[in-house]
Write an enzyme that holds these catalytic residues in place. Structure first.
Site, PDB file in Angstrom:
ATOM      1  N   THR A  15       0.825  -1.209   0.000  1.00  0.00           N
ATOM      2  CA  THR A  15       0.000   0.000   0.000  1.00  0.00           C
ATOM      3  C   THR A  15       0.865   1.268   0.000  1.00  0.00           C
ATOM      4  O   THR A  15       0.555   2.243  -0.705  1.00  0.00           O
ATOM      5  CB  THR A  15      -0.966  -0.029   1.202  1.00  0.00           C
ATOM      6  OG1 THR A  15      -1.891  -1.100   0.975  1.00  0.00           O
ATOM      7  CG2 THR A  15      -1.743   1.268   1.354  1.00  0.00           C
TER       8      THR A  15
ATOM      9  N   THR B 169       3.884   1.650  -1.222  1.00  0.00           N
ATOM     10  CA  THR B 169       4.445   1.814  -2.569  1.00  0.00           C
ATOM     11  C   THR B 169       3.371   2.325  -3.528  1.00  0.00           C
ATOM     12  O   THR B 169       3.643   3.199  -4.363  1.00  0.00           O
ATOM     13  CB  THR B 169       5.011   0.474  -3.107  1.00  0.00           C
ATOM     14  OG1 THR B 169       5.746  -0.153  -2.079  1.00  0.00           O
ATOM     15  CG2 THR B 169       5.893   0.678  -4.316  1.00  0.00           C
TER      16      THR B 169
ATOM     17  N   CYS C  60      -2.426 -11.608  -0.799  1.00  0.00           N
ATOM     18  CA  CYS C  60      -3.193 -10.439  -0.356  1.00  0.00           C
ATOM     19  C   CYS C  60      -4.636 -10.817  -0.015  1.00  0.00           C
ATOM     20  O   CYS C  60      -5.338 -10.067   0.651  1.00  0.00           O
ATOM     21  CB  CYS C  60      -3.146  -9.345  -1.416  1.00  0.00           C
ATOM     22  SG  CYS C  60      -3.611  -9.953  -3.041  1.00  0.00           S
TER      23      CYS C  60
ATOM     24  N   GLU D 272      -9.086  -5.303 -12.081  1.00  0.00           N
ATOM     25  CA  GLU D 272      -8.475  -6.136 -13.111  1.00  0.00           C
ATOM     26  C   GLU D 272      -9.449  -7.262 -13.414  1.00  0.00           C
ATOM     27  O   GLU D 272     -10.496  -7.362 -12.806  1.00  0.00           O
ATOM     28  CB  GLU D 272      -7.138  -6.689 -12.584  1.00  0.00           C
ATOM     29  CG  GLU D 272      -6.151  -5.593 -12.215  1.00  0.00           C
ATOM     30  CD  GLU D 272      -4.821  -6.129 -11.706  1.00  0.00           C
ATOM     31  OE1 GLU D 272      -4.803  -7.158 -11.001  1.00  0.00           O
ATOM     32  OE2 GLU D 272      -3.792  -5.513 -12.026  1.00  0.00           O
TER      33      GLU D 272
HETATM   34  O1  TXE Z   1       6.376  -4.644  -1.886  1.00  0.00           O
HETATM   35  P1  TXE Z   1       6.647  -3.433  -2.840  1.00  0.00           P
HETATM   36  P2  TXE Z   1       7.377  -5.382  -0.919  1.00  0.00           P
HETATM   37  C1  TXE Z   1       2.627  -6.007   0.897  1.00  0.00           C
HETATM   38  C2  TXE Z   1       3.019  -6.861   2.080  1.00  0.00           C
HETATM   39  C3  TXE Z   1       4.496  -6.718   2.115  1.00  0.00           C
HETATM   40  C4  TXE Z   1       4.636  -5.266   1.740  1.00  0.00           C
HETATM   41  C5  TXE Z   1       5.954  -4.880   1.175  1.00  0.00           C
HETATM   42  O2  TXE Z   1       2.462  -6.351   3.255  1.00  0.00           O
HETATM   43  O3  TXE Z   1       5.042  -6.982   3.382  1.00  0.00           O
HETATM   44  O4  TXE Z   1       3.653  -5.070   0.760  1.00  0.00           O
HETATM   45  O5  TXE Z   1       6.376  -5.825   0.199  1.00  0.00           O
HETATM   46  C6  TXE Z   1       8.227  -2.433  -6.964  1.00  0.00           C
HETATM   47  N1  TXE Z   1       8.340   2.606  -7.983  1.00  0.00           N
HETATM   48  N2  TXE Z   1       2.490  -6.753  -0.327  1.00  0.00           N
HETATM   49  O6  TXE Z   1       8.364  -4.475  -0.281  1.00  0.00           O
HETATM   50  O7  TXE Z   1       7.869  -2.714  -2.403  1.00  0.00           O
HETATM   51  C7  TXE Z   1       9.020  -3.579  -6.401  1.00  0.00           C
HETATM   52  O8  TXE Z   1      10.311  -3.638  -6.965  1.00  0.00           O
HETATM   53  C8  TXE Z   1       7.975   1.582  -8.761  1.00  0.00           C
HETATM   54  C9  TXE Z   1       1.162  -7.000  -0.769  1.00  0.00           C
HETATM   55  O9  TXE Z   1       7.943  -6.495  -1.651  1.00  0.00           O
HETATM   56  O10 TXE Z   1       5.385  -2.707  -2.948  1.00  0.00           O
HETATM   57  C10 TXE Z   1       8.146  -4.760  -6.779  1.00  0.00           C
HETATM   58  O11 TXE Z   1       8.335  -5.095  -8.139  1.00  0.00           O
HETATM   59  N3  TXE Z   1       7.997   0.299  -8.356  1.00  0.00           N
HETATM   60  C11 TXE Z   1       1.128  -7.389  -2.193  1.00  0.00           C
HETATM   61  C12 TXE Z   1       6.739  -4.197  -6.561  1.00  0.00           C
HETATM   62  O12 TXE Z   1       6.890  -2.780  -6.660  1.00  0.00           O
HETATM   63  C13 TXE Z   1       8.374   0.042  -7.085  1.00  0.00           C
HETATM   64  C14 TXE Z   1       2.184  -8.309  -2.645  1.00  0.00           C
HETATM   65  C15 TXE Z   1       6.129  -4.526  -5.198  1.00  0.00           C
HETATM   66  O13 TXE Z   1       7.030  -4.162  -4.202  1.00  0.00           O
HETATM   67  C16 TXE Z   1       8.759   1.079  -6.218  1.00  0.00           C
HETATM   68  C17 TXE Z   1       3.485  -7.948  -2.132  1.00  0.00           C
HETATM   69  C18 TXE Z   1       8.744   2.415  -6.709  1.00  0.00           C
HETATM   70  N4  TXE Z   1       9.099   3.451  -5.960  1.00  0.00           N
HETATM   71  C19 TXE Z   1       3.580  -7.221  -0.988  1.00  0.00           C
HETATM   72  N5  TXE Z   1       9.095   0.520  -5.030  1.00  0.00           N
HETATM   73  C20 TXE Z   1      -0.216  -7.800  -2.731  1.00  0.00           C
HETATM   74  N6  TXE Z   1      -1.125  -6.852  -2.814  1.00  0.00           N
HETATM   75  O14 TXE Z   1      -0.418  -8.922  -3.140  1.00  0.00           O
HETATM   76  C21 TXE Z   1       8.923  -0.805  -5.147  1.00  0.00           C
HETATM   77  N7  TXE Z   1       8.511  -1.111  -6.392  1.00  0.00           N
END
Ligand code: TXE
Length: 479
Positions: free
Chosen positions: A228, A230, A282, A460
């Site tokens: 969320t 991000t 999720c 989606e």
């Molecule tokens: O996710 P990120 P993270 C939740 C879950 C987890 C937390 C963090 O709670 O602990 O998010 O996980 C890319 N500009 N979910 O750190 O960072 C990143 O490289 C553009 C829920 O792994 O959000 C990756 O490809 N892109 C979720 C993607 O975003 C950026 C599933 C997701 O990474 C970016 C995963 C930026 N500034 C985690 N920063 C679900 N909804 O299913 C990161 N990324």
């Protein structure tokens, strides 16, 4: 094994020649390196996509469909190799990758390969004005797809397949912690005859490679699944450029159990909805609310079932729970278990790291059940995204509805009851994008998928995805 970027149908090292270590979560060891791509690489991917667009956008629907279905068939033919790669990269049981992740990635291509041939637009006759309007739904151009680590190829292809089916060309970035199957997909796309440049896969960190995709002036739409925080950041960066955005973010989903449900079905499904993929989906039902009259029975039966789950190496056939994704992530989840104790939660089972013989440095954690004193404690409000669930009794429908909705998220909700009127009442009032009644994670790819509140914006799935990846244009003809 080292991997490369896939640009214009070819494999390339990053321009900077900088690399990132790729870890195997099952043993904590580095087993390869991935490109740490910069702006240059994203620009090259964009140029390749841009030059492929005029021809791809005019390729007949029949031909696009044929290629997408071919990709699907090749994924199915390579299921063993892909499932192995996914399991090694992510830590998930190989059995799960084989029955869920890879088959679903193949379905994504097949589904959108078929859907595009049925995608129609509207026409409106302006009666009395001698005019007819029709709607064109044209591909956007070059679009960005950014996906997370929990269901790597499954979610990567869930974006890419509709994007290219609709005639766009794509610059895509999988998670830097699970890049392997997205890399392998490049070979499959070439074999299936996908024209060069229609799909470009750039690997690297979110804050550099991902950020470069979002910041790119000419990448006109971003489809993102991830955290969320991000998602909010991406929305901020993209807003001044008026990009189209689809954000699929976190969840803290209620699993609401009434005494009149089919108990055994509910119990089995609840174990699954709590701990599938180590709780890293999720859609997992991480807050379990149980009607008071069956609370004690449920507590006993549920804990007994959870105790029987085997935490083990992902490649072992009888493993139910594999490794968590990374060292920082297991630390985050353990920290939430400590917070639960500080908040007077009772750990009914689990809470500890597990040492798997021969893989002592892997990231293994027991499935954990916490009885919480109230619904407002942090472990009941914040997304943990691991094998941790909370349980709490309720007395009345109104009470549980209030608690279910009292979180910032709103992705999905599960309801266990045989009372039809209650089902309809609650489904109307639950704040979530998806409601499952007497089941969990049953998916029909035609349905809209996405969340409300902090779980995201946009939908989606099915024609919703094809609408997202096209621009509607109204043509008004006076006759
Ligand atoms: O996710 P990120 P993270 C939740 C879950 C987890 C937390 C963090 O709670 O602990 O998010 O996980 C890319 N500009 N979910 O750190 O960072 C990143 O490289 C553009 C829920 O792994 O959000 C990756 O490809 N892109 C979720 C993607 O975003 C950026 C599933 C997701 O990474 C970016 C995963 C930026 N500034 C985690 N920063 C679900 N909804 O299913 C990161 N990324």
């Amino acid at each position: 094994m080292n991997i490369q970027n896939y640009i214009n149908g070819e494999f390339h090292n990053p321009a900077s020649n900088k690399w990132i270590d790729n870890y195997n979560p099952s043993n904590g060891e580095v087993y390869g390196q991935i490109p740490n791509s910069g702006k240059n690489d994203v620009e090259n991917a964009y140029i390749s996509a841009k030059s492929a667009f005029p021809s791809w956008s005019l390729t007949t629907l029949e031909e696009r469909s044929r290629i997408l279905i071919k990709i699907s068939e090749l994924l199915e033919a390579n299921i063993e190799r892909f499932a192995k790669a996914e399991s090694k990269d992510n830590g998930k049981p190989i059995s799960l990758a084989k029955v869920v992740d890879i088959p679903r990635a193949a379905s994504n291509f097949r589904f959108f390969g078929n859907a595009i041939t049925q995608f129609a637009s509207e026409s409106h006759e302006s009666v009395g004005q001698n005019a007819i309007n029709y709607t064109l739904r044209q591909p956007i151009g070059v679009v960005g797809c950014i996906s997370p680590w929990n269901l790597p190829l499954y979610l990567f292809t869930w974006k890419i397949a509709p994007a290219i089916a609709a005639g766009n060309c794509v610059v895509a970035k999988p998670s830097e912690v699970t890049p392997m199957t997205a890399y392998l997909l490049g070979e499959i796309c070439n074999e299936a005859g996908l024209p060069k440049g229609v799909l470009n896969v750039v690997h690297g960190l979110g804050t550099s490679t991902g950020q470069a995709i979002v910041e790119h002036q000419d990448i006109k739409a971003i489809s993102f699944t991830g955290g969320t925080v991000t998602g909010a950041h991406i929305a901020k960066v993209a807003a001044p450029m008026f990009k189209k955005l689809s954000l699929e973010l976190g969840g803290k989903n209620p699993n609401i159990i009434f005494a009149d449900c089919d108990y055994e079905d509910m119990l089995e499904s609840t174990v699954h909805s709590s701990f599938a993929n180590q709780g890293q989906i999720c859609l997992c039902g991480s807050r379990i609310f149980i009607e008071s009259s069956i609370y004690e029975k449920f507590k006993k039966d549920f804990v007994e079932k959870v105790k029987a789950l085997k935490v083990g190496h992902p490649s072992e056939k009888d493993t139910n729970i594999g490794a968590l994704i990374s060292k920082p992530h297991i630390e985050k989840v353990k920290n939430y278990i400590s917070i639960a104790k500080e908040e007077n939660g009772t750990v009914l089972f689990g809470g500890n790291e597990v040492t798997v013989k021969g893989y002592e440095n892997g990231y293994y954690l027991e499935p954990t059940v916490i009885e919480v004193p109230n619904d407002e404690c942090r472990v009941n409000q914040e997304e943990i995204f691991g094998p941790v669930v909370t349980i709490l009794p309720f007395n009345k429908e109104d009470d549980v509805l209030l608690m279910a909705n009292k979180v910032k998220f709103g992705l999905s909700a599960t309801l266990w009851t045989n009372n039809l009127k209650r089902t309809i009442r609650m489904s109307n009032q639950l704040q979530a994008g998806i409601i499952w009644v007497n089941t969990w994670m049953m998916r029909d790819l035609r349905t809209p998928f996405g969340g409300v509140k902090a779980s995201g914006v946009g939908r989606e799935g099915g024609f919703e995805a094809l609408r997202f990846f096209t621009e509607a244009k109204n043509v008004c003809i006076k006759y």
